[in-house]
Design a protein around this motif. Structure first.
Motif, mmCIF file in Angstrom:
data_model
loop_
_atom_site.group_PDB
_atom_site.id
_atom_site.type_symbol
_atom_site.label_atom_id
_atom_site.label_comp_id
_atom_site.label_asym_id
_atom_site.label_seq_id
_atom_site.Cartn_x
_atom_site.Cartn_y
_atom_site.Cartn_z
ATOM 1 N N TYR A 1 0.611 -1.401 0.316
ATOM 2 C CA TYR A 1 0.089 0.168 -0.102
ATOM 3 C C TYR A 1 1.094 1.800 -0.101
ATOM 4 O O TYR A 1 1.829 1.804 0.620
ATOM 5 N N PRO A 2 0.653 1.925 -1.433
ATOM 6 C CA PRO A 2 1.796 2.639 -1.005
ATOM 7 C C PRO A 2 1.428 4.194 0.159
ATOM 8 O O PRO A 2 0.125 4.452 0.491
ATOM 9 N N ASN A 3 2.307 4.947 0.244
ATOM 10 C CA ASN A 3 1.808 5.631 1.577
ATOM 11 C C ASN A 3 1.458 5.932 2.528
ATOM 12 O O ASN A 3 0.492 6.241 3.084
ATOM 13 N N THR A 4 1.523 3.954 3.261
ATOM 14 C CA THR A 4 1.505 4.148 4.277
ATOM 15 C C THR A 4 2.438 3.148 5.482
ATOM 16 O O THR A 4 3.875 2.669 4.558
ATOM 17 N N ALA A 5 2.446 2.896 6.526
ATOM 18 C CA ALA A 5 3.486 2.610 7.248
ATOM 19 C C ALA A 5 3.278 1.443 7.916
ATOM 20 O O ALA A 5 1.992 1.035 7.886
ATOM 21 N N HIS A 6 3.690 1.346 9.735
ATOM 22 C CA HIS A 6 3.215 -0.667 9.786
ATOM 23 C C HIS A 6 2.160 0.016 10.472
ATOM 24 O O HIS A 6 1.416 -1.370 10.714
ATOM 25 N N LEU A 7 1.015 0.754 10.244
ATOM 26 C CA LEU A 7 0.231 0.753 11.099
ATOM 27 C C LEU A 7 -1.070 0.507 10.091
ATOM 28 O O LEU A 7 -2.361 1.084 10.138
ATOM 29 N N PHE A 8 -0.426 0.370 8.653
ATOM 30 C CA PHE A 8 -1.477 0.752 7.381
ATOM 31 C C PHE A 8 -2.884 0.376 7.445
ATOM 32 O O PHE A 8 -3.651 1.085 6.950
ATOM 33 N N PRO A 9 -3.194 -1.017 8.215
ATOM 34 C CA PRO A 9 -4.385 -1.503 8.508
ATOM 35 C C PRO A 9 -4.959 -0.238 9.449
ATOM 36 O O PRO A 9 -6.742 0.086 8.486
ATOM 37 N N TRP A 10 -5.287 0.554 9.466
ATOM 38 C CA TRP A 10 -5.383 2.085 10.158
ATOM 39 C C TRP A 10 -5.413 2.441 9.612
ATOM 40 O O TRP A 10 -6.368 3.588 9.508
ATOM 41 N N GLU A 11 -5.026 2.740 8.190
ATOM 42 C CA GLU A 11 -4.435 3.874 7.596
ATOM 43 C C GLU A 11 -5.174 3.778 6.668
ATOM 44 O O GLU A 11 -6.192 4.958 6.215
ATOM 45 N N VAL A 12 -5.363 2.559 5.606
ATOM 46 C CA VAL A 12 -6.675 2.755 4.647
ATOM 47 C C VAL A 12 -7.189 1.097 5.176
ATOM 48 O O VAL A 12 -7.300 0.301 4.079
ATOM 49 N N PRO A 13 -8.119 1.222 6.530
ATOM 50 C CA PRO A 13 -9.309 -0.190 6.287
ATOM 51 C C PRO A 13 -9.925 -0.538 5.558
ATOM 52 O O PRO A 13 -9.735 -1.927 5.307
ATOM 53 N N GLN A 14 -10.491 0.261 4.414
ATOM 54 C CA GLN A 14 -11.119 -0.436 3.765
ATOM 55 C C GLN A 14 -11.045 -0.637 2.264
ATOM 56 O O GLN A 14 -11.125 -1.974 1.571
ATOM 57 N N GLN A 15 -9.420 -1.073 2.329
ATOM 58 C CA GLN A 15 -9.284 -1.230 1.073
ATOM 59 C C GLN A 15 -8.141 -2.208 1.606
ATOM 60 O O GLN A 15 -8.291 -3.615 0.608
ATOM 61 N N VAL A 16 -7.530 -2.352 2.987
ATOM 62 C CA VAL A 16 -6.710 -3.189 3.112
ATOM 63 C C VAL A 16 -8.540 -5.057 3.702
ATOM 64 O O VAL A 16 -8.002 -5.793 3.548
ATOM 65 N N ILE B 1 -8.501 -8.828 2.085
ATOM 66 C CA ILE B 1 -8.679 -9.485 2.020
ATOM 67 C C ILE B 1 -9.617 -10.452 1.434
ATOM 68 O O ILE B 1 -9.885 -11.716 1.243
ATOM 69 N N ASP B 2 -11.161 -9.662 1.656
ATOM 70 C CA ASP B 2 -12.106 -10.607 1.036
ATOM 71 C C ASP B 2 -11.936 -11.197 -0.124
ATOM 72 O O ASP B 2 -12.679 -11.926 -0.653
#
Length: 284
Positions: free
Chosen positions: A252-267, A271-272
């Motif tokens: 995921y571009p422009n994200t870091a270690h906590l990316f599931p909290w940055e772009v939750p819907q995309q993540v 997964i879906d």
């Protein structure tokens, strides 16, 4: 981010576990510092189709343990958890440290792990975190306290948070990310025991590396990474993905270690999609 957890423990020696939903079991493993509640971004969503089990690992959250232990003890605890809840097979999702434990479970109990979702983790974890200064620590403490008292306060984000260690944990300083930090990261940090920290750092100092063993893992895997992760680099996550036989990779571009909290819907969407392409991992 509604809290729909049902707390379930059956004895004083068992891990504290948060259980949601019904259906095929998903074991969700948190990172360091963390707790089972830190995974609500995943469990609130996945529990709509499956039954999620999110334990507080030994020495974290409500699973209090102050004596020294090592990383192998986590695996003993998790196998006992599977037995306690009579879980014969499960999908395992792990974030950071939880991802390392997920791979270890797949190596030690291959007959019980149907698939892996590996988030911001690696079998040979490498970081690129700059040295931490006194100002970093000061600004992080102020930013965390103010954000806990008033989540997503823009003045605090601009004045302190973007100059604190949060700048290495997230890249997108959104209200949603700071709400998760306030509700889940700070309480988890405060309840992480020194023994848990010692166990993790002992493993890191010993040069943890399971890359060459990953060929033994046959189940489908999904590896997700933030491209600006300084704690476990995207390159080390990609290296892990390349050593897994049946693996999909997503960063995921422009994200870091906590990316599931940055772009939750995309993540969650990714997964879906993976679950739909590999229905066997949830018993379908």
């Amino acid at each position: 981010m509604g809290d729909r957890y049902r707390n379930s423990t059956t004895d004083a020696k068992g891990l504290n576990v948060y259980i949601q939903g019904q259906g095929f079991p998903i074991l969700a493993l948190h990172g360091h510092p963390g707790s089972g509640r830190s995974l609500s971004v995943f469990t609130n969503h996945l529990s709509k189709r499956c039954k999620t089990f999110a334990p507080d690992l030994r020495g974290y959250g409500k699973s209090r343990f102050n004596s020294n232990f090592n990383m192998a003890d986590h695996l003993t605890d998790l196998e006992a958890l599977l037995d306690r809840f009579e879980i014969e097979k499960c999908l395992v999702l792990g974030w950071s440290l939880g991802g390392i434990l997920a791979m270890e479970l797949a190596l030690s109990l291959p007959e019980r792990v149907t698939g892996l979702v590996l988030v911001a983790t690696a079998a040979r974890p490498r970081g690129s975190h700059p040295p931490i200064t006194l100002q970093d620590n000061l600004y992080t403490g102020v930013a965390a306290l103010l954000n806990y008292l008033k989540p997503s306060w823009q003045w605090n984000i601009e004045t302190f948070a973007k100059r604190s260690l949060f700048r290495y944990l997230i890249q997108q300083h959104t209200p949603t990310a700071y709400e998760y930090i306030a509700q889940e990261a700070v309480p988890a940090y405060l309840k992480t025991s020194p023994a848990a920290t010692r166990a993790l750092y002992s493993a890191i100092q010993a040069g943890y590396n399971r890359l060459q063993d990953l060929e033994q893992i046959k189940c489908p895997s999904l590896v997700l990474a933030g491209d600006q992760d300084r704690h476990i680099t995207a390159d080390s996550s990609l290296e892990t993905a390349q050593h897994l036989q049946n693996c999909q990779w997503q960063f995921y571009p422009n994200t870091a270690h906590l990316f599931p909290w940055e772009v939750p819907q995309q993540v969650l969407s990714d997964i879906d999609r993976w679950l739909e392409e590999h229905p066997q991992v949830i018993g379908s």
